[in-house]
Design a protein around this motif. Structure first.
Motif, PDB file in Angstrom:
ATOM      1  N   GLY A 122      -6.164  -0.585 -10.544  1.00 27.02           N
ATOM      2  CA  GLY A 122      -4.975   0.053 -11.089  1.00 27.02           C
ATOM      3  C   GLY A 122      -3.711  -0.720 -10.783  1.00 27.02           C
ATOM      4  N   LEU A 123      -2.581  -0.137 -11.141  1.00 29.34           N
ATOM      5  CA  LEU A 123      -1.294  -0.822 -11.110  1.00 29.34           C
ATOM      6  C   LEU A 123      -0.476  -0.453  -9.870  1.00 29.34           C
ATOM      7  CD1 LEU A 123      -0.509  -0.283 -14.885  1.00 29.34           C
ATOM      8  CD2 LEU A 123      -1.011  -2.487 -13.815  1.00 29.34           C
ATOM      9  N   ALA A 124       0.055  -1.477  -9.226  1.00 32.98           N
ATOM     10  CA  ALA A 124       0.890  -1.316  -8.038  1.00 32.98           C
ATOM     11  C   ALA A 124       2.357  -1.311  -8.429  1.00 32.98           C
ATOM     12  CB  ALA A 124       0.610  -2.453  -7.054  1.00 32.98           C
ATOM     13  N   PHE A 125       3.212  -0.796  -7.534  1.00 30.84           N
ATOM     14  CA  PHE A 125       4.650  -0.758  -7.805  1.00 30.84           C
ATOM     15  C   PHE A 125       5.431  -1.013  -6.522  1.00 30.84           C
ATOM     16  CE2 PHE A 125       3.835   3.417  -6.236  1.00 30.84           C
ATOM     17  CZ  PHE A 125       5.028   3.957  -5.774  1.00 30.84           C
ATOM     18  N   ALA A 126       6.724  -1.335  -6.666  1.00 29.77           N
ATOM     19  CA  ALA A 126       7.606  -1.599  -5.520  1.00 29.77           C
ATOM     20  C   ALA A 126       8.619  -0.484  -5.394  1.00 29.77           C
ATOM     21  CB  ALA A 126       8.316  -2.933  -5.697  1.00 29.77           C
ATOM     22  N   THR A 127       8.816  -0.019  -4.155  1.00 31.16           N
ATOM     23  CA  THR A 127       9.714   1.110  -3.936  1.00 31.16           C
ATOM     24  C   THR A 127      10.484   0.957  -2.633  1.00 31.16           C
ATOM     25  OG1 THR A 127       9.807   3.529  -3.645  1.00 31.16           O
ATOM     26  CG2 THR A 127       7.865   2.424  -2.797  1.00 31.16           C
ATOM     27  N   LYS A 128      11.667   1.566  -2.583  1.00 26.14           N
ATOM     28  CA  LYS A 128      12.371   1.717  -1.319  1.00 26.14           C
ATOM     29  C   LYS A 128      11.642   2.786  -0.480  1.00 26.14           C
ATOM     30  CE  LYS A 128      15.789  -1.100  -2.454  1.00 26.14           C
ATOM     31  NZ  LYS A 128      17.212  -0.754  -2.481  1.00 26.14           N
ATOM     32  N   THR A 129      11.938   2.826   0.790  1.00 28.05           N
ATOM     33  CA  THR A 129      11.277   3.791   1.671  1.00 28.05           C
ATOM     34  C   THR A 129      12.094   5.055   1.899  1.00 28.05           C
ATOM     35  OG1 THR A 129      12.152   2.627   3.602  1.00 28.05           O
ATOM     36  CG2 THR A 129       9.922   2.048   2.875  1.00 28.05           C
TER      37      THR A 129
END
Length: 392
Positions: A122-129
């Motif tokens: 599946g697809l990964a994403f980038a996020t703030k914490t």
């Protein structure tokens, strides 16, 4: 406005500024230099070290929890050996205590990826914490398509007497799907505006097109037994890719360098046991970095605690790497791997004001302590140590 004064700045872009200031406005870094004068709230950081917020580009927090009160796993869709269309962003619980634990330990950005139970995961994403909700916190979605070789998908499906039950089955499954996606993509391109010739919409194959076009890379979960297979698959389809975990990389230095891929190494603290975990060779990180390979480090949280990320960098220093180069492995390098280096990973004008202030040199001083974590210009964490003064 916030003005951080009198701090040693590890920019991760333009070297080290021994005694500098950082001006923040509206969540962005607007000026870096010495003796900046501005009508702003002043954070006196004398005696502290400023560096970009730490980044772990391979994480599962919020999608997997080992909490005694709320344990769950929502990031492994193990009902089909290929699930390229599922997105990790829809499984993440931002109320997980792991998010708070992350920013309290200086980690301001994560690459959250599906687990490795499937061949195509599946697809990964980038996020703030830290933020209001996962969609506002997200920097980029997707950042990569996760795939997995080795014991995890084999173990998931083999015990059900389904494919893959062997290592040799995994590349064939992966390549068959990529060939289908290539055919589907080419048919769409050839049809263009002719609706009669456009193939029937296929959500799974649509998810693979950005990989084939090199818009996003493959995140290839692999260890010592599957590294060359990963490289050969990516080479056959001319794909951008990173080797994830990569224990045993010291056996394949030349092949990794020649491939041009990035490496996300870790976690370092895993047990040296039988099989895939028998060779956790942190020294390979130093050699690969010396040879020009883009290296990032991962804790694979929550499988290893997220606060150990800075200690991973310390292990690289212990193997002979310079402090600054080791710190790049948990700041600008993972930002580049995720394709978000225009936003985070270094202290530069125009970038997001994600900054961590340490007392002590991180990755060198074993007792280096986080004093403040700043995300988007907001101080989201301050330690109880009363070293800096926050004044008007």
């Amino acid at each position: 406005m916030l003005l951080i004064k009198n701090t040693k700045i590890y920019t991760m872009a333009r070297g080290i500024i021994d005694n500098g200031d950082i001006l923040i406005d509206n969540g962005k870094i607007v000026a870096i230099g010495e003796n900046i004068r501005e009508n702003a709230e002043v954070l006196d950081a004398e005696g502290l070290i400023a560096m970009p917020g730490l980044i772990d580009c391979h994480s599962h927090i919020g999608g997997i929890s080992f909490s005694r009160t709320n344990s769950y796993s929502d990031i492994n869709e193990m009902t089909n050996n290929v699930t390229p269309d599922v997105q990790a962003i829809y499984s993440v619980d931002t109320n997980s205590e792991d998010f708070e634990y992350a920013y309290k330990n200086g980690i301001t950005t994560l690459g959250i990826t599906p687990g490795s139970g499937n061949v195509v995961c599946g697809l990964a994403f980038a996020t703030k914490t830290c933020g209001k909700n996962i969609f506002e916190m997200t920097i980029k979605n997707p950042i990569a398509l996760k795939v997995a070789l080795g014991g995890n998908p084999k173990g998931t499906y083999g015990k059900r007497n389904q494919k893959p039950s062997t290592r040799m089955s995994i590349p064939s499954i992966m390549k068959e799907l990529f060939k289908q996606a290539e055919k589907y993509m080419n048919e769409k391109e050839e049809a263009k505006e002719d609706k009669d010739k456009i193939p029937e919409y296929d959500e799974k194959l649509e998810a693979i097109i950005p990989v084939l076009k090199k818009e996003i890379p493959l995140k290839m979960h692999c260890t010592q037994f599957d590294m060359l297979a990963s490289i050969e698959i990516a080479k056959e389809f001319d794909l951008k890719f990173t080797l994830e975990h990569a224990w045993g990389a010291s056996n394949y230095i030349e092949e990794i360098v020649e491939s041009g891929c990035g490496v996300v190494f870790g976690p370092v603290g895993s047990m040296r046991t039988f099989g895939e975990s028998s060779l956790i060779d942190i020294e390979s990180v130093v050699e690969l970095e010396n040879r020009g390979v883009l290296i990032a480090l991962t804790t694979d949280a929550p499988f290893l605690s997220i606060d150990s990320l800075i200690h991973h960098a310390g292990e690289v220093v212990r193997e002979g790497c310079s402090i600054e180069r080791a710190l790049r492995m948990i700041t600008i390098n993972p930002a580049k791997i995720m394709g978000i280096e225009d936003r985070v990973g270094s202290i530069e004008e125009g970038k997001d004001a994600d900054i961590v202030l340490f007392k002590g040199v991180p990755a060198y001083d074993t007792n280096a302590k986080i004093i403040h974590t700043i995300i988007d210009g907001n101080i989201v964490y301050s330690s109880s140590v009363s070293i800096p003064n926050l004044n008007k």
